[in-house]
Design a protein around this motif. Structure first.
Motif, mmCIF file in Angstrom:
data_model
loop_
_atom_site.group_PDB
_atom_site.id
_atom_site.type_symbol
_atom_site.label_atom_id
_atom_site.label_comp_id
_atom_site.label_asym_id
_atom_site.label_seq_id
_atom_site.Cartn_x
_atom_site.Cartn_y
_atom_site.Cartn_z
ATOM 1 N N ALA A 93 -2.734 -0.043 11.270
ATOM 2 C CA ALA A 93 -3.022 0.127 9.569
ATOM 3 C C ALA A 93 -3.994 1.670 9.219
ATOM 4 C CB ALA A 93 -4.057 -0.647 9.264
ATOM 5 N N PRO A 94 -5.016 2.014 10.068
ATOM 6 C CA PRO A 94 -5.638 3.159 9.978
ATOM 7 C C PRO A 94 -4.539 4.418 10.039
ATOM 8 C CG PRO A 94 -6.916 1.769 11.267
ATOM 9 C CD PRO A 94 -5.477 1.101 11.286
ATOM 10 N N ALA A 95 -3.636 4.328 10.739
ATOM 11 C CA ALA A 95 -2.732 5.468 10.933
ATOM 12 C C ALA A 95 -2.191 5.844 9.481
ATOM 13 C CB ALA A 95 -1.826 5.194 11.867
ATOM 14 N N ILE A 96 -1.899 4.987 8.632
ATOM 15 C CA ILE A 96 -1.334 5.106 7.314
ATOM 16 C C ILE A 96 -2.515 5.016 6.053
ATOM 17 C CG2 ILE A 96 1.193 4.714 7.928
ATOM 18 C CD1 ILE A 96 0.752 1.876 6.714
ATOM 19 N N GLY A 97 -3.699 5.160 6.651
ATOM 20 C CA GLY A 97 -4.820 5.113 5.618
ATOM 21 C C GLY A 97 -5.078 3.691 5.062
ATOM 22 N N ARG A 98 -4.663 2.536 5.805
ATOM 23 C CA ARG A 98 -4.867 1.250 5.410
ATOM 24 C C ARG A 98 -6.069 0.608 6.283
ATOM 25 N NH1 ARG A 98 -0.660 -0.101 1.697
ATOM 26 N NH2 ARG A 98 -2.073 -1.646 0.948
ATOM 27 N N ARG A 99 -6.363 -0.647 6.063
ATOM 28 C CA ARG A 99 -7.342 -1.175 6.936
ATOM 29 C C ARG A 99 -6.727 -2.637 7.029
ATOM 30 N NH1 ARG A 99 -11.223 -3.091 3.387
ATOM 31 N NH2 ARG A 99 -11.621 -1.489 1.799
ATOM 32 N N VAL A 100 -7.083 -3.432 8.091
ATOM 33 C CA VAL A 100 -6.819 -4.820 8.024
ATOM 34 C C VAL A 100 -8.339 -5.424 8.478
ATOM 35 C CG1 VAL A 100 -5.719 -6.737 9.488
ATOM 36 C CG2 VAL A 100 -4.516 -4.663 9.014
ATOM 37 N N ALA A 101 -8.529 -6.608 7.970
ATOM 38 C CA ALA A 101 -9.852 -7.119 8.128
ATOM 39 C C ALA A 101 -10.153 -7.613 9.480
ATOM 40 C CB ALA A 101 -10.164 -8.436 7.336
ATOM 41 N N GLY B 240 -13.266 -11.634 -3.637
ATOM 42 C CA GLY B 240 -12.965 -10.449 -3.091
ATOM 43 C C GLY B 240 -11.673 -10.350 -2.425
ATOM 44 N N VAL B 241 -10.664 -11.132 -2.728
ATOM 45 C CA VAL B 241 -9.464 -11.016 -1.896
ATOM 46 C C VAL B 241 -8.492 -10.063 -2.774
ATOM 47 C CG1 VAL B 241 -7.209 -11.916 -1.041
ATOM 48 C CG2 VAL B 241 -9.513 -12.943 -0.637
ATOM 49 N N LYS B 242 -8.287 -8.885 -2.588
ATOM 50 C CA LYS B 242 -7.063 -8.030 -3.431
ATOM 51 C C LYS B 242 -6.259 -7.541 -2.774
ATOM 52 C CE LYS B 242 -10.951 -6.528 -6.473
ATOM 53 N NZ LYS B 242 -12.490 -6.261 -6.264
ATOM 54 N N ILE B 243 -5.003 -7.613 -3.289
ATOM 55 C CA ILE B 243 -3.633 -7.298 -2.840
ATOM 56 C C ILE B 243 -3.120 -6.185 -3.597
ATOM 57 C CG2 ILE B 243 -1.438 -7.951 -2.041
ATOM 58 C CD1 ILE B 243 -2.203 -10.696 -1.975
ATOM 59 N N GLY B 244 -3.037 -4.974 -2.731
ATOM 60 C CA GLY B 244 -2.431 -3.844 -3.250
ATOM 61 C C GLY B 244 -3.441 -2.468 -3.450
ATOM 62 N N GLY B 245 -4.718 -2.999 -2.617
ATOM 63 C CA GLY B 245 -5.494 -1.934 -2.364
ATOM 64 C C GLY B 245 -5.686 -1.362 -1.192
ATOM 65 N N PRO B 246 -6.616 -0.773 -0.614
ATOM 66 C CA PRO B 246 -6.505 0.012 0.488
ATOM 67 C C PRO B 246 -6.555 -1.141 1.828
ATOM 68 C CG PRO B 246 -8.866 0.308 -0.397
ATOM 69 C CD PRO B 246 -7.941 -0.531 -1.279
ATOM 70 N N GLU B 247 -6.714 -2.372 1.552
ATOM 71 C CA GLU B 247 -7.028 -3.305 2.437
ATOM 72 C C GLU B 247 -5.457 -4.129 2.575
ATOM 73 O OE1 GLU B 247 -9.916 -6.073 2.878
ATOM 74 O OE2 GLU B 247 -8.963 -7.720 3.828
ATOM 75 N N VAL B 248 -4.812 -4.200 3.897
ATOM 76 C CA VAL B 248 -3.500 -4.812 4.086
ATOM 77 C C VAL B 248 -4.029 -6.363 4.172
ATOM 78 C CG1 VAL B 248 -1.619 -5.215 5.667
ATOM 79 C CG2 VAL B 248 -2.583 -2.987 5.198
ATOM 80 N N VAL B 249 -3.596 -7.294 3.243
ATOM 81 C CA VAL B 249 -4.154 -8.533 2.965
ATOM 82 C C VAL B 249 -3.179 -9.384 4.012
ATOM 83 C CG1 VAL B 249 -4.763 -10.494 1.624
ATOM 84 C CG2 VAL B 249 -5.521 -7.921 1.274
ATOM 85 N N VAL B 250 -3.689 -10.286 4.968
ATOM 86 C CA VAL B 250 -2.675 -11.123 5.517
ATOM 87 C C VAL B 250 -2.829 -12.673 5.175
ATOM 88 C CG1 VAL B 250 -2.035 -12.158 7.803
ATOM 89 C CG2 VAL B 250 -2.661 -9.553 7.593
ATOM 90 N N ALA B 251 -1.914 -13.443 4.748
ATOM 91 C CA ALA B 251 -1.926 -14.899 4.622
ATOM 92 C C ALA B 251 -1.249 -15.398 5.743
ATOM 93 C CB ALA B 251 -0.757 -15.226 3.229
ATOM 94 N N ALA B 252 -1.668 -16.551 6.178
ATOM 95 C CA ALA B 252 -1.333 -17.060 7.483
ATOM 96 C C ALA B 252 -1.303 -18.686 7.249
ATOM 97 C CB ALA B 252 -1.867 -16.465 8.624
ATOM 98 N N GLY B 253 -0.764 -19.382 8.096
ATOM 99 C CA GLY B 253 -0.836 -20.950 8.031
ATOM 100 C C GLY B 253 0.624 -21.489 8.277
ATOM 101 N N PRO B 254 0.780 -22.945 8.302
ATOM 102 C CA PRO B 254 1.923 -23.491 8.548
ATOM 103 C C PRO B 254 2.766 -23.369 7.436
ATOM 104 C CG PRO B 254 0.291 -25.137 7.806
ATOM 105 C CD PRO B 254 -0.521 -23.795 7.831
ATOM 106 N N CYS B 255 4.188 -23.655 7.919
ATOM 107 C CA CYS B 255 5.257 -23.662 7.105
ATOM 108 C C CYS B 255 4.768 -24.809 5.930
ATOM 109 C CB CYS B 255 6.398 -24.036 7.412
ATOM 110 S SG CYS B 255 7.833 -24.024 6.142
ATOM 111 N N SER B 256 4.667 -26.195 6.308
ATOM 112 C CA SER B 256 4.121 -27.175 5.403
ATOM 113 C C SER B 256 2.790 -27.759 6.322
ATOM 114 C CB SER B 256 5.221 -28.285 5.665
ATOM 115 O OG SER B 256 6.409 -27.810 5.502
ATOM 116 N N VAL B 257 2.276 -28.185 5.003
ATOM 117 C CA VAL B 257 0.687 -28.857 5.328
ATOM 118 C C VAL B 257 1.382 -30.218 5.757
ATOM 119 C CG1 VAL B 257 -1.465 -30.000 4.517
ATOM 120 C CG2 VAL B 257 -0.483 -27.739 3.406
#
Ligand code: PEP
Ligand code: MN
Length: 339
Positions: free
Chosen positions: A331-339, A88-105
C-alpha cells in the motif's frame, strides 16, 4: 447537468440557482465540497439554455454530463467520496479498508472465532451472509436474523463494523441495527426495487458488480441509490463471467482504475468470488491494492473444508494474517496504508 458554484458563493445565490433548476423540472442534488458547492441537476430533459445558468450570480461553471449516469459521475464530486461506516471506518480515504469473514454466518463459535482472527490481523469490517443468494435452491440459504444477531455481537466484541447481504426491500428495517453497510450481491445488482429502497435510507451500501454487467451498468445501478439521496455507495469488483472456466470468474482488475476515473465512488475488490480458489486469493488481493482499490472483501473461515458455503475460496486465518502483512508493504508504494 452539473453546476459548480464559485468559491464563497452565498447561500442566497446557491438557493436561487436551485430554485431555477426546480422551476425547469430538475431534481437537484447538492454536494458541498471543501471549496465549492456542486449542484447536480437530474431529470427528464426540458427545453432550456444552459447558458442562462452560467449567467446567474455565484455560478462558476455549467457542465453537461454526457454519460448516462450523472450523480455517480466523477464531475459531480471531483474530489471523490469517502463513505463513513462510523467508528472511524472510512472507505475512499488514504486507508485501504479490509472486510473479512465467512461467506455465511454458521454458528456462534464460527463467527466469534473468525471475528477475533480477522480483527487481530487488521480487518476493520466483519463480513458474513445471513441471507444467501445460492445458485441452487437446495444449498444452505443462511441463518437469517439469528445469524445477523450473532454477527453483530461478535463484531462489537472485537470492535469491527459489519456488512451483510440484503436480498429484498422487506428485510431492510429488520437489518438496520445489525449492519453498518448493506451488501447488494452480484445477482441483485439490477434489482431496481431493492436499489430504490436502499436509496431511501442513509446507511452505506456495498454494490457488487453483476455477473455479466458492464461498468456502465454498474454505475447506473449505483445511480438508482444515489438518486434517492443516499450517496454512501461503495462499488465492488467481484469478477465477471467470461469464456474462461479455470477460475470461478474473471477478476476484471482494469475496472478499478476505469471506475476511479468515471466515478467519485470508492471501489473495493473481492478476490474470493473473483477467483473461487483459495490459493489464488492472496495474489489477486495484492494486485487489487496495487491497482488502487479502496478496500478488499475477503472470505475467511476457521475451518474452510467444512464451510457451509464457499469453503474452496475461503482463506485459513493464518493465510489471511500473512496477506495483511504483505498488503502493509504494498500500500505505501502507491501512497496508501493498511491498518
Ligand atoms: C458473497 O459475498 O458471499 C456473495 C454471494 O457474493 P456475490 O454476490 O459477489 O456472488
Ligand atoms: Mn460467498
Amino acid at each position: 447537468m452539473v453546476i459548480v458554484m464559485q468559491e464563497g458563493a452565498s447561500e442566497a445565490q446557491i438557493q436561487h440557482v436551485i430554485d431555477r433548476l426546480v422551476a425547469h423540472g430538475f431534481n437537484v442534488h447538492r454536494s458541498t465540497g471543501e471549496s465549492h458547492t456542486v449542484l447536480g441537476a437530474v431529470g427528464v430533459h426540458r427545453d432550456f439554455d444552459h447558458r442562462d445558468f452560467e449567467l446567474l450570480d455565484g455560478v462558476r461553471e455549467v457542465m453537461r454530463i454526457t454519460q448516462p449516469f450523472k450523480l455517480a459521475s466523477r464531475q459531480f464530486r471531483p474530489e471523490g467520496t469517502i463513505v463513513d461506516l462510523g467508528h472511524g471506518v472510512k472507505i475512499g480515504g488514504p486507508e485501504v479498508v479490509v472486510a473479512a469473514g465467512p461467506c455465511s454466518v454458521e454458528s456462534r463459535e464460527q463467527i466469534f472465532c473468525v471475528a477475533e482472527c480477522v480483527a487481530k490481523a487488521g480487518a476493520k469490517i466483519l463480513r458474513g451472509g445471513a441471507f444467501k443468494p445460492r445458485t441452487s435452491p437446495y444449498a444452505f440459504q443462511g441463518m437469517g436474523e439469528p445469524g445477523l444477531k450473532l454477527m453483530r455481537e461478535a463484531a462489537d466484541q472485537f470492535r469491527l463494523s459489519t456488512v451483510s447481504e440484503v436480498m429484498d426491500p422487506s428485510q431492510i428495517q429488520m437489518m438496520l441495527p445489525y449492519v453498518d453497510m448493506f451488501q447488494v450481491g452480484a445477482r441483485n445488482m439490477q434489482n431496481y426495487y431493492l436499489l430504490r429502497a436502499l436509496g431511501e435510507i442513509r446507511k452505506p451500501v456495498l454494490l457488487k458488480r453483476g455477473l455479466s454487467a458492464t461498468m456502465e451498468e454498474l454505475l447506473l445501478s449505483a445511480e438508482y441509490i444515489l438518486s434517492g439521496g443516499n450517496y454512501n455507495v461503495v462499488l465492488c469488483e467481484r469478477g465477471i463471467r467470461t469464456f474462461e472456466t479455470y477460475t470461478r470468474n474473471t477478476f476484471d482488475l482494469a475496472a478499478i482504475p476505469v471506475i476511479k476515473k468515471l466515478s467519485h465512488l470508492p471501489i473495493i475488490g473481492d478476490p474470493s468470488h473473483a477467483t473461487g480458489r483459495r490459493d489464488k486469493v492472496p495474489p489477486m488481493a495484492r494486485a487489487a491494492v496495487a491497482a488502487g482499490a479502496d478496500g478488499l472483501i475477503i472470505e475467511v473461515h476457521n475451518d474452510p473444508d467444512r464451510a457451509l458455503s464457499d469453503g474452496a475460496q475461503s482463506l485459513e486465518p493464518s493465510t489471511f494474517t500473512q496477506l495483511m502483512a504483505e498488503l502493509r508493504i504494498i500500500a505505501p508504494a502507491i501512497g496508501r496504508r493498511v491498518a
